[in-house]
Design a protein around this motif. Sequence first.
Motif, PDB file in Angstrom:
ATOM      1  N   GLN A 268      33.328  15.619 -64.552  1.00 37.08           N
ATOM      2  CA  GLN A 268      34.658  15.090 -64.857  1.00 37.08           C
ATOM      3  C   GLN A 268      35.459  16.065 -65.691  1.00 37.08           C
ATOM      4  O   GLN A 268      36.669  16.227 -65.497  1.00 37.08           O
ATOM      5  CB  GLN A 268      34.515  13.755 -65.592  1.00 37.08           C
ATOM      6  CG  GLN A 268      34.038  12.617 -64.702  1.00 37.08           C
ATOM      7  CD  GLN A 268      33.700  11.376 -65.507  1.00 37.08           C
ATOM      8  OE1 GLN A 268      33.618  11.414 -66.732  1.00 37.08           O
ATOM      9  NE2 GLN A 268      33.497  10.270 -64.812  1.00 37.08           N
ATOM     10  N   VAL A 269      34.806  16.721 -66.634  1.00 35.42           N
ATOM     11  CA  VAL A 269      35.500  17.710 -67.475  1.00 35.42           C
ATOM     12  C   VAL A 269      36.110  18.805 -66.618  1.00 35.42           C
ATOM     13  O   VAL A 269      37.282  19.181 -66.797  1.00 35.42           O
ATOM     14  CB  VAL A 269      34.523  18.309 -68.515  1.00 35.42           C
ATOM     15  CG1 VAL A 269      35.141  19.534 -69.186  1.00 35.42           C
ATOM     16  CG2 VAL A 269      34.153  17.266 -69.565  1.00 35.42           C
ATOM     17  N   LEU A 270      35.334  19.339 -65.671  1.00 35.00           N
ATOM     18  CA  LEU A 270      35.830  20.419 -64.817  1.00 35.00           C
ATOM     19  C   LEU A 270      36.947  19.944 -63.893  1.00 35.00           C
ATOM     20  O   LEU A 270      37.967  20.620 -63.727  1.00 35.00           O
ATOM     21  CB  LEU A 270      34.682  21.001 -63.997  1.00 35.00           C
ATOM     22  CG  LEU A 270      33.630  21.791 -64.774  1.00 35.00           C
ATOM     23  CD1 LEU A 270      32.489  22.213 -63.853  1.00 35.00           C
ATOM     24  CD2 LEU A 270      34.249  23.020 -65.434  1.00 35.00           C
ATOM     25  N   VAL A 271      36.778  18.759 -63.296  1.00 32.24           N
ATOM     26  CA  VAL A 271      37.763  18.247 -62.350  1.00 32.24           C
ATOM     27  C   VAL A 271      39.091  17.920 -63.043  1.00 32.24           C
ATOM     28  O   VAL A 271      40.168  18.122 -62.477  1.00 32.24           O
ATOM     29  CB  VAL A 271      37.198  16.996 -61.634  1.00 32.24           C
ATOM     30  CG1 VAL A 271      38.300  16.177 -60.998  1.00 32.24           C
ATOM     31  CG2 VAL A 271      36.204  17.416 -60.564  1.00 32.24           C
ATOM     32  N   GLN A 272      39.023  17.426 -64.257  1.00 37.91           N
ATOM     33  CA  GLN A 272      40.233  17.046 -64.974  1.00 37.91           C
ATOM     34  C   GLN A 272      40.956  18.236 -65.602  1.00 37.91           C
ATOM     35  O   GLN A 272      42.102  18.106 -66.036  1.00 37.91           O
ATOM     36  CB  GLN A 272      39.894  16.020 -66.059  1.00 37.91           C
ATOM     37  CG  GLN A 272      39.449  14.683 -65.506  1.00 37.91           C
ATOM     38  CD  GLN A 272      38.905  13.753 -66.569  1.00 37.91           C
ATOM     39  OE1 GLN A 272      38.829  14.099 -67.751  1.00 37.91           O
ATOM     40  NE2 GLN A 272      38.503  12.555 -66.156  1.00 37.91           N
ATOM     41  N   LEU A 273      40.302  19.392 -65.628  1.00 41.63           N
ATOM     42  CA  LEU A 273      40.890  20.558 -66.288  1.00 41.63           C
ATOM     43  C   LEU A 273      42.224  21.002 -65.675  1.00 41.63           C
ATOM     44  O   LEU A 273      43.195  21.217 -66.407  1.00 41.63           O
ATOM     45  CB  LEU A 273      39.886  21.715 -66.283  1.00 41.63           C
ATOM     46  CG  LEU A 273      40.291  22.980 -67.053  1.00 41.63           C
ATOM     47  CD1 LEU A 273      40.491  22.669 -68.534  1.00 41.63           C
ATOM     48  CD2 LEU A 273      39.222  24.063 -66.891  1.00 41.63           C
ATOM     49  N   PRO A 274      42.337  21.158 -64.334  1.00 37.22           N
ATOM     50  CA  PRO A 274      43.627  21.589 -63.778  1.00 37.22           C
ATOM     51  C   PRO A 274      44.775  20.637 -64.112  1.00 37.22           C
ATOM     52  O   PRO A 274      45.862  21.066 -64.502  1.00 37.22           O
ATOM     53  CB  PRO A 274      43.363  21.639 -62.265  1.00 37.22           C
ATOM     54  CG  PRO A 274      41.889  21.844 -62.151  1.00 37.22           C
ATOM     55  CD  PRO A 274      41.305  21.066 -63.282  1.00 37.22           C
ATOM     56  N   ASP A 275      44.540  19.324 -63.962  1.00 39.90           N
ATOM     57  CA  ASP A 275      45.592  18.367 -64.279  1.00 39.90           C
ATOM     58  C   ASP A 275      45.888  18.345 -65.770  1.00 39.90           C
ATOM     59  O   ASP A 275      47.036  18.187 -66.185  1.00 39.90           O
ATOM     60  CB  ASP A 275      45.193  16.968 -63.811  1.00 39.90           C
ATOM     61  CG  ASP A 275      46.233  15.920 -64.181  1.00 39.90           C
ATOM     62  OD1 ASP A 275      47.356  15.999 -63.650  1.00 39.90           O
ATOM     63  OD2 ASP A 275      45.928  15.044 -65.012  1.00 39.90           O
ATOM     64  N   ALA A 276      44.843  18.504 -66.593  1.00 40.36           N
ATOM     65  CA  ALA A 276      45.032  18.479 -68.033  1.00 40.36           C
ATOM     66  C   ALA A 276      45.873  19.661 -68.511  1.00 40.36           C
ATOM     67  O   ALA A 276      46.516  19.583 -69.562  1.00 40.36           O
ATOM     68  CB  ALA A 276      43.673  18.505 -68.736  1.00 40.36           C
ATOM     69  N   VAL A 277      45.888  20.749 -67.738  1.00 36.70           N
ATOM     70  CA  VAL A 277      46.692  21.911 -68.114  1.00 36.70           C
ATOM     71  C   VAL A 277      48.063  21.854 -67.438  1.00 36.70           C
ATOM     72  O   VAL A 277      49.098  21.705 -68.090  1.00 36.70           O
ATOM     73  CB  VAL A 277      45.972  23.229 -67.747  1.00 36.70           C
ATOM     74  CG1 VAL A 277      46.853  24.430 -68.073  1.00 36.70           C
ATOM     75  CG2 VAL A 277      44.653  23.337 -68.501  1.00 36.70           C
ATOM     76  N   VAL A 278      48.085  21.960 -66.121  1.00 36.75           N
ATOM     77  CA  VAL A 278      49.353  22.075 -65.398  1.00 36.75           C
ATOM     78  C   VAL A 278      49.990  20.705 -65.171  1.00 36.75           C
ATOM     79  O   VAL A 278      51.179  20.507 -65.422  1.00 36.75           O
ATOM     80  CB  VAL A 278      49.145  22.805 -64.053  1.00 36.75           C
ATOM     81  CG1 VAL A 278      50.484  23.003 -63.347  1.00 36.75           C
ATOM     82  CG2 VAL A 278      48.455  24.142 -64.267  1.00 36.75           C
ATOM     83  N   GLY A 279      49.187  19.754 -64.674  1.00 35.52           N
ATOM     84  CA  GLY A 279      49.738  18.427 -64.409  1.00 35.52           C
ATOM     85  C   GLY A 279      50.299  17.773 -65.647  1.00 35.52           C
ATOM     86  O   GLY A 279      51.373  17.166 -65.623  1.00 35.52           O
ATOM     87  N   PHE A 280      49.580  17.893 -66.762  1.00 31.78           N
ATOM     88  CA  PHE A 280      50.050  17.343 -68.033  1.00 31.78           C
ATOM     89  C   PHE A 280      51.361  17.994 -68.456  1.00 31.78           C
ATOM     90  O   PHE A 280      52.279  17.321 -68.930  1.00 31.78           O
ATOM     91  CB  PHE A 280      48.975  17.558 -69.106  1.00 31.78           C
ATOM     92  CG  PHE A 280      49.418  17.193 -70.500  1.00 31.78           C
ATOM     93  CD1 PHE A 280      49.344  15.882 -70.938  1.00 31.78           C
ATOM     94  CD2 PHE A 280      49.902  18.155 -71.371  1.00 31.78           C
ATOM     95  CE1 PHE A 280      49.749  15.540 -72.225  1.00 31.78           C
ATOM     96  CE2 PHE A 280      50.309  17.835 -72.648  1.00 31.78           C
ATOM     97  CZ  PHE A 280      50.229  16.513 -73.077  1.00 31.78           C
ATOM     98  N   SER A 281      51.456  19.307 -68.284  1.00 38.54           N
ATOM     99  CA  SER A 281      52.671  20.019 -68.693  1.00 38.54           C
ATOM    100  C   SER A 281      53.878  19.589 -67.860  1.00 38.54           C
ATOM    101  O   SER A 281      54.959  19.330 -68.391  1.00 38.54           O
ATOM    102  CB  SER A 281      52.454  21.534 -68.556  1.00 38.54           C
ATOM    103  OG  SER A 281      51.346  21.948 -69.328  1.00 38.54           O
ATOM    104  N   ILE A 282      53.681  19.506 -66.540  1.00 40.67           N
ATOM    105  CA  ILE A 282      54.768  19.079 -65.658  1.00 40.67           C
ATOM    106  C   ILE A 282      55.211  17.664 -66.009  1.00 40.67           C
ATOM    107  O   ILE A 282      56.397  17.389 -66.210  1.00 40.67           O
ATOM    108  CB  ILE A 282      54.333  19.146 -64.181  1.00 40.67           C
ATOM    109  CG1 ILE A 282      54.083  20.606 -63.763  1.00 40.67           C
ATOM    110  CG2 ILE A 282      55.388  18.507 -63.278  1.00 40.67           C
ATOM    111  CD1 ILE A 282      53.483  20.743 -62.376  1.00 40.67           C
ATOM    112  N   ALA A 283      54.237  16.756 -66.100  1.00 36.77           N
ATOM    113  CA  ALA A 283      54.563  15.352 -66.339  1.00 36.77           C
ATOM    114  C   ALA A 283      55.189  15.136 -67.704  1.00 36.77           C
ATOM    115  O   ALA A 283      56.100  14.316 -67.859  1.00 36.77           O
ATOM    116  CB  ALA A 283      53.304  14.503 -66.193  1.00 36.77           C
TER     117      ALA A 283
END
Length: 513
Positions: A268-283
């Motif tokens: 889960q840590v690895l899978v959530q990493l892209p969204d936690a960086v880019v997705g979080f920033s966009i949103a």
Amino acid sequence: MTRRLKTIAGVTGVVLVSKLFGLSREMVIADRFGTTADYDLYLIAVMLPALAWGVISFAVYYLFVPYLTRNLEATQSASPREHWRSTWSLFNLTFVSAFVIMLAIIASAPLVMRIWARGYAEADFARVLFYCRATAVMVLLGAVEAYFRSVLNARKIFAYPATGMILFNIGVIAGTLLFESTYGVGAVAIGFIGGFVLQDLFLLVRLIPMGAIGAFSISWPDEELRPIATTATALIIIEMLNRSYFLIDRFFAPAFGEGIISALNYGQVLVQLPDAVVGFSIASVVFPLLSESAREESAARFGSLYREAIIGGLLIAVPMAVYFFVNASDLVYLMFYRGEFNANSVAITARVLRPYTPTIVALFIVSTSIRACYARNWARQVLWFTVALLALKLVGTFALSRWGGYPGISAASSISQVIFAALLMNLVTRRSGMADRAGFLDRVARIILAGVLSLALIWLFNLLISKYMVDNTRVFAAVRLAISAIALATLFAVVSSMLGFKDYLMKLLGRGV
């Protein structure tokens, strides 16, 4: 590059540094505890505090950013003290609610934790209770952090709150390293609590120059906030259900033996990493803008913001999902293989990671879509989706884990999240009256097609290079990952350009207008 993209890029840079520290945090934990029964016990123990923290912190953020954004504009002509007085009333409500939830966790732990800690000896169950109660303070500290971040984001301050995450991760790493020899896995709990304290103090410092502290008052929300009470209730239920997947995972995982709970957590840590960086920033950048557009009842601007955020996010998320899928073993090996994280840990974590990878794409869509729904007060519809998908997750986990073993647990999560993302996207595009909805959905489909074609090509490419790079060392794993990344980026750029996304890609690279 547009101003919005520059803001997103700036936030992404800060969040990336923070998440690298977060990844380092997980690497330290993996080195010290691996996929051991001791770490499984700890992950079971912190389930209630982790769930409550996630629910209340995200509920506070989703609920207050639209309100504070509108309130800031409405009170511009009022005195700063008057504005802050109404703002602090929300803080008082948040603090008291989080405190009550914290006490409820401490009181209910002996009964509730029996559900998941079944089969544990009394001595181990006593440890479960201790860790659960000790980490319950995270609920209070996390709620305060979410409130401070909401206030700053409503004022278009994004990079500073993101920097606070760096301090949080440093605190966790320091606590784990300093206290591991004395307190064992309890050092992780000490690190998390210390990290939250550092983060809260850091955000509070930013509020001081705004005159926030001097205007603090023990007051409660007035009549104007009553209309959002229904939304708040629905939102809290949504977050509780949407974040309950890991409770289901940790109920079924022990049947497959020691280390599966830990492996699921690392995956889960690895899978959530892209969204936690880019997705979080966009949103995070788009959320206040969506709230403003909703208030202005500007369907055209709202639809344009949503379309740009989704298309831009998918052009990043889809190749990332492909990359994680085809390189799962090397990623897990390079990130975690050390100390207590042995070859068996690599094997079981890689097996749960692959079925997780579609979640990368789903999370990008959900991050923006759910904020769009909250900006337009569509929480009730989201609630029905969440209830249905949690039921699907429960049934899917039961069925797929019996059929395919423990990888079926992560597969059930991916299926549920992908359907959830599709439902949210359909809701937003229909109810917002988006212009050229068919064209938008066609572009989404073409990005997915580009990903599928790239997956087939990069899979063949990886099979080819693996014949010449068979050594299982960190150097060879790093080289294989680097070559695969370059090849995939090139393939996806070519395929997506052929499918009509050249202008989008150029804009993401900062070469567009």
